[in-house]
Motif scaffolding. Structure first.
Motif, PDB file in Angstrom:
ATOM      1  N   ASN A 168       0.811  -1.214   0.000  1.00  0.00           N
ATOM      2  CA  ASN A 168       0.000   0.000   0.000  1.00  0.00           C
ATOM      3  C   ASN A 168       0.844   1.264   0.000  1.00  0.00           C
ATOM      4  O   ASN A 168       0.383   2.317  -0.471  1.00  0.00           O
ATOM      5  CB  ASN A 168      -0.954   0.001   1.202  1.00  0.00           C
ATOM      6  CG  ASN A 168      -2.174  -0.862   0.953  1.00  0.00           C
ATOM      7  OD1 ASN A 168      -2.461  -1.220  -0.183  1.00  0.00           O
ATOM      8  ND2 ASN A 168      -2.888  -1.196   2.006  1.00  0.00           N
ATOM      9  N   PHE A 169       2.069   1.203   0.510  1.00  0.00           N
ATOM     10  CA  PHE A 169       2.941   2.365   0.413  1.00  0.00           C
ATOM     11  C   PHE A 169       3.219   2.667  -1.063  1.00  0.00           C
ATOM     12  O   PHE A 169       3.188   3.834  -1.482  1.00  0.00           O
ATOM     13  CB  PHE A 169       4.256   2.115   1.151  1.00  0.00           C
ATOM     14  CG  PHE A 169       5.177   3.315   1.140  1.00  0.00           C
ATOM     15  CD1 PHE A 169       5.072   4.293   2.112  1.00  0.00           C
ATOM     16  CD2 PHE A 169       6.144   3.456   0.157  1.00  0.00           C
ATOM     17  CE1 PHE A 169       5.906   5.403   2.098  1.00  0.00           C
ATOM     18  CE2 PHE A 169       6.986   4.564   0.133  1.00  0.00           C
ATOM     19  CZ  PHE A 169       6.868   5.539   1.118  1.00  0.00           C
ATOM     20  N   GLY A 170       3.473   1.627  -1.848  1.00  0.00           N
ATOM     21  CA  GLY A 170       3.686   1.820  -3.282  1.00  0.00           C
ATOM     22  C   GLY A 170       2.452   2.380  -3.965  1.00  0.00           C
ATOM     23  O   GLY A 170       2.560   3.242  -4.843  1.00  0.00           O
ATOM     24  N   GLU A 171       1.270   1.900  -3.568  1.00  0.00           N
ATOM     25  CA  GLU A 171       0.035   2.445  -4.147  1.00  0.00           C
ATOM     26  C   GLU A 171      -0.139   3.915  -3.768  1.00  0.00           C
ATOM     27  O   GLU A 171      -0.589   4.732  -4.587  1.00  0.00           O
ATOM     28  CB  GLU A 171      -1.168   1.634  -3.656  1.00  0.00           C
ATOM     29  CG  GLU A 171      -1.232   0.215  -4.235  1.00  0.00           C
ATOM     30  CD  GLU A 171      -2.515  -0.484  -3.879  1.00  0.00           C
ATOM     31  OE1 GLU A 171      -3.220  -0.004  -2.963  1.00  0.00           O
ATOM     32  OE2 GLU A 171      -2.823  -1.514  -4.503  1.00  0.00           O
ATOM     33  N   GLY A 172       0.216   4.242  -2.528  1.00  0.00           N
ATOM     34  CA  GLY A 172       0.124   5.627  -2.102  1.00  0.00           C
ATOM     35  C   GLY A 172       1.027   6.543  -2.915  1.00  0.00           C
ATOM     36  O   GLY A 172       0.645   7.675  -3.244  1.00  0.00           O
ATOM     37  N   LEU A 173       2.224   6.051  -3.256  1.00  0.00           N
ATOM     38  CA  LEU A 173       3.128   6.838  -4.098  1.00  0.00           C
ATOM     39  C   LEU A 173       2.460   7.190  -5.424  1.00  0.00           C
ATOM     40  O   LEU A 173       2.575   8.321  -5.909  1.00  0.00           O
ATOM     41  CB  LEU A 173       4.416   6.050  -4.366  1.00  0.00           C
ATOM     42  CG  LEU A 173       5.397   5.870  -3.208  1.00  0.00           C
ATOM     43  CD1 LEU A 173       6.541   4.961  -3.636  1.00  0.00           C
ATOM     44  CD2 LEU A 173       5.941   7.211  -2.737  1.00  0.00           C
ATOM     45  N   ALA A 174       1.767   6.209  -6.012  1.00  0.00           N
ATOM     46  CA  ALA A 174       1.088   6.445  -7.297  1.00  0.00           C
ATOM     47  C   ALA A 174      -0.016   7.477  -7.147  1.00  0.00           C
ATOM     48  O   ALA A 174      -0.194   8.348  -8.014  1.00  0.00           O
ATOM     49  CB  ALA A 174       0.529   5.130  -7.836  1.00  0.00           C
ATOM     50  N   ILE A 175      -0.775   7.411  -6.051  1.00  0.00           N
ATOM     51  CA  ILE A 175      -1.858   8.375  -5.833  1.00  0.00           C
ATOM     52  C   ILE A 175      -1.296   9.788  -5.677  1.00  0.00           C
ATOM     53  O   ILE A 175      -1.770  10.745  -6.301  1.00  0.00           O
ATOM     54  CB  ILE A 175      -2.670   7.986  -4.583  1.00  0.00           C
ATOM     55  CG1 ILE A 175      -3.439   6.682  -4.831  1.00  0.00           C
ATOM     56  CG2 ILE A 175      -3.651   9.107  -4.200  1.00  0.00           C
ATOM     57  CD1 ILE A 175      -4.104   6.127  -3.582  1.00  0.00           C
ATOM     58  N   GLY A 176      -0.265   9.933  -4.846  1.00  0.00           N
ATOM     59  CA  GLY A 176       0.327  11.249  -4.612  1.00  0.00           C
ATOM     60  C   GLY A 176       0.931  11.843  -5.864  1.00  0.00           C
ATOM     61  O   GLY A 176       0.783  13.041  -6.130  1.00  0.00           O
ATOM     62  N   ALA A 177       1.606  10.995  -6.665  1.00  0.00           N
ATOM     63  CA  ALA A 177       2.224  11.482  -7.896  1.00  0.00           C
ATOM     64  C   ALA A 177       1.166  11.941  -8.894  1.00  0.00           C
ATOM     65  O   ALA A 177       1.320  12.978  -9.556  1.00  0.00           O
ATOM     66  CB  ALA A 177       3.092  10.392  -8.508  1.00  0.00           C
ATOM     67  N   ALA A 178       0.070  11.191  -9.023  1.00  0.00           N
ATOM     68  CA  ALA A 178      -0.994  11.562  -9.959  1.00  0.00           C
ATOM     69  C   ALA A 178      -1.666  12.865  -9.527  1.00  0.00           C
ATOM     70  O   ALA A 178      -1.982  13.727 -10.361  1.00  0.00           O
ATOM     71  CB  ALA A 178      -2.027  10.436 -10.048  1.00  0.00           C
ATOM     72  N   TYR A 179      -1.866  13.025  -8.232  1.00  0.00           N
ATOM     73  CA  TYR A 179      -2.499  14.241  -7.732  1.00  0.00           C
ATOM     74  C   TYR A 179      -1.619  15.465  -7.981  1.00  0.00           C
ATOM     75  O   TYR A 179      -2.094  16.518  -8.451  1.00  0.00           O
ATOM     76  CB  TYR A 179      -2.795  14.094  -6.239  1.00  0.00           C
ATOM     77  CG  TYR A 179      -3.263  15.377  -5.592  1.00  0.00           C
ATOM     78  CD1 TYR A 179      -4.476  15.955  -5.938  1.00  0.00           C
ATOM     79  CD2 TYR A 179      -2.462  16.009  -4.639  1.00  0.00           C
ATOM     80  CE1 TYR A 179      -4.897  17.141  -5.355  1.00  0.00           C
ATOM     81  CE2 TYR A 179      -2.879  17.194  -4.050  1.00  0.00           C
ATOM     82  CZ  TYR A 179      -4.089  17.753  -4.402  1.00  0.00           C
ATOM     83  OH  TYR A 179      -4.504  18.925  -3.831  1.00  0.00           O
ATOM     84  N   THR A 180      -0.319  15.338  -7.689  1.00  0.00           N
ATOM     85  CA  THR A 180       0.597  16.461  -7.883  1.00  0.00           C
ATOM     86  C   THR A 180       0.712  16.837  -9.353  1.00  0.00           C
ATOM     87  O   THR A 180       0.869  18.016  -9.701  1.00  0.00           O
ATOM     88  CB  THR A 180       1.997  16.113  -7.327  1.00  0.00           C
ATOM     89  OG1 THR A 180       1.868  15.838  -5.926  1.00  0.00           O
ATOM     90  CG2 THR A 180       2.971  17.259  -7.516  1.00  0.00           C
ATOM     91  N   ALA A 181       0.615  15.832 -10.234  1.00  0.00           N
ATOM     92  CA  ALA A 181       0.712  16.088 -11.675  1.00  0.00           C
ATOM     93  C   ALA A 181      -0.563  16.713 -12.231  1.00  0.00           C
ATOM     94  O   ALA A 181      -0.623  17.051 -13.413  1.00  0.00           O
ATOM     95  CB  ALA A 181       1.031  14.806 -12.420  1.00  0.00           C
ATOM     96  N   GLY A 182      -1.588  16.859 -11.392  1.00  0.00           N
ATOM     97  CA  GLY A 182      -2.833  17.464 -11.840  1.00  0.00           C
ATOM     98  C   GLY A 182      -3.733  16.520 -12.599  1.00  0.00           C
ATOM     99  O   GLY A 182      -4.709  16.963 -13.225  1.00  0.00           O
ATOM    100  N   GLN A 183      -3.441  15.218 -12.538  1.00  0.00           N
ATOM    101  CA  GLN A 183      -4.260  14.228 -13.247  1.00  0.00           C
ATOM    102  C   GLN A 183      -5.402  13.796 -12.328  1.00  0.00           C
ATOM    103  O   GLN A 183      -5.385  12.718 -11.735  1.00  0.00           O
ATOM    104  CB  GLN A 183      -3.398  13.030 -13.655  1.00  0.00           C
ATOM    105  CG  GLN A 183      -2.255  13.414 -14.585  1.00  0.00           C
ATOM    106  CD  GLN A 183      -1.348  12.234 -14.907  1.00  0.00           C
ATOM    107  OE1 GLN A 183      -1.372  11.213 -14.224  1.00  0.00           O
ATOM    108  NE2 GLN A 183      -0.561  12.367 -15.945  1.00  0.00           N
ATOM    109  N   LEU A 184      -6.408  14.650 -12.212  1.00  0.00           N
ATOM    110  CA  LEU A 184      -7.470  14.433 -11.239  1.00  0.00           C
ATOM    111  C   LEU A 184      -8.325  13.214 -11.571  1.00  0.00           C
ATOM    112  O   LEU A 184      -8.771  12.492 -10.670  1.00  0.00           O
ATOM    113  CB  LEU A 184      -8.345  15.686 -11.142  1.00  0.00           C
ATOM    114  CG  LEU A 184      -7.625  16.953 -10.664  1.00  0.00           C
ATOM    115  CD1 LEU A 184      -8.612  18.110 -10.551  1.00  0.00           C
ATOM    116  CD2 LEU A 184      -6.920  16.714  -9.344  1.00  0.00           C
ATOM    117  N   ALA A 185      -8.576  12.982 -12.868  1.00  0.00           N
ATOM    118  CA  ALA A 185      -9.366  11.807 -13.263  1.00  0.00           C
ATOM    119  C   ALA A 185      -8.637  10.528 -12.870  1.00  0.00           C
ATOM    120  O   ALA A 185      -9.233   9.595 -12.320  1.00  0.00           O
ATOM    121  CB  ALA A 185      -9.637  11.840 -14.767  1.00  0.00           C
ATOM    122  N   LEU A 186      -7.322  10.477 -13.150  1.00  0.00           N
ATOM    123  CA  LEU A 186      -6.530   9.299 -12.785  1.00  0.00           C
ATOM    124  C   LEU A 186      -6.465   9.154 -11.271  1.00  0.00           C
ATOM    125  O   LEU A 186      -6.566   8.037 -10.743  1.00  0.00           O
ATOM    126  CB  LEU A 186      -5.121   9.421 -13.362  1.00  0.00           C
ATOM    127  CG  LEU A 186      -4.135   8.299 -12.978  1.00  0.00           C
ATOM    128  CD1 LEU A 186      -4.656   6.942 -13.444  1.00  0.00           C
ATOM    129  CD2 LEU A 186      -2.748   8.588 -13.568  1.00  0.00           C
TER     130      LEU A 186
END
Length: 248
Positions: free
Chosen positions: A120-138
């Motif tokens: 889940n730490f790895g999944e969290g990294l993906a969520i945080g990276a997508a949010y920071t990149a402005g990819q709100l749909a993803l």
């Protein structure tokens, strides 16, 4: 920046910690089941973990191919993830005479929570990276998909405890170990996403989950029946079904 970090932590809570605890709510119903159904629940848990093992191994290998030190990081983290639960189990065995008999199912459930937490730490990294990149749909898709996955994984943590003596704090601690790393990963990912860091945690999760699968198989498959195999297949199919949402 502060507001973004708080929101990243909130996303990790929704995707990881909350659904894991919701999945653990199935524990009382599991514990009330007959001995035969408890065995089927162990098979169901094995199915969940087999799918999770394949999933995190795939993620780790994909990331390892992206950089030169990736294969080395993958190998070392996989070995660490495999050996760490063995060390924990060995230490627990040597301390039993001091603390009284500790049910194997509780220890196994903690190890399941540990493997899920690394994942889940790895999944969290993906969520945080997508949010920071402005990819709100993803970001929204990842949160929903991971939340469904983690709800099922919470049930997987409950599976090994069905016939064990469990204190009131055990499920609370297990849920935190499994779900809280999603929050931390989301915050870290929103600050600076690292492929090698994701590889390390996915690989360690792969090793830990492999160890737990072997331990559960020893408990559930002493004399396997067709129903046992089908319960394992059901666990795999349920995880596959929730994972399909990430592909839409």
């Amino acid at each position: 920046m502060g507001a973004d970090l708080v929101y990243s932590a909130w996303l990790g809570f929704l995707a990881g910690l909350l659904p894991v605890y919701l999945g653990l709510l199935a524990l009382p119903a599991f514990r009330a089941a007959s001995e035969r159904r408890r065995r089927l629940l162990l098979g169901f848990t094995i199915g969940i973990l087999l799918f999770l093992f394949a999933d995190v191994t795939h993620e780790a290998l994909q990331g390892a191919q992206a950089s030169a030190p990736g294969p080395l990081v993958y190998s070392l983290a996989l070995l660490a993830g495999l050996l760490a639960p063995m060390a924990v189990a060995g230490a627990s065995q040597t301390s039993r005479h001091a603390e009284g008999v500790r049910e194997r199912g509780v220890l196994t459930a903690y190890l399941v929570a540990l493997g899920i937490g690394l994942h889940n730490f790895g999944e969290g990294l993906a969520i945080g990276a997508a949010y920071t990149a402005g990819q709100l749909a993803l970001t929204t898709l990842l949160v929903i998909g991971f939340a469904l996955h983690n709800g099922t994984e919470g049930m997987g943590i409950a599976g090994p405890m069905v016939g064990a003596k469990v204190s009131a704090r055990d499920p609370v601690l297990m849920g935190f170990v499994a779900g809280a790393p999603t929050i931390l990963g989301s915050v870290v990912g929103s600050l600076a996403f690292s492929t090698l860091l994701a590889v390390a945690f996915f690989s360690a999760a792969s090793g830990a989950i492999l160890y737990v699968v072997i331990e559960l198989a020893r408990l559930a498959y002493q004399r396997p029946t067709a129903a046992d195999v089908l319960s394992t297949a059901l666990g795999i199919l349920l995880m596959f079904g929730t994972g399909l949402l990430l592909q839409l």
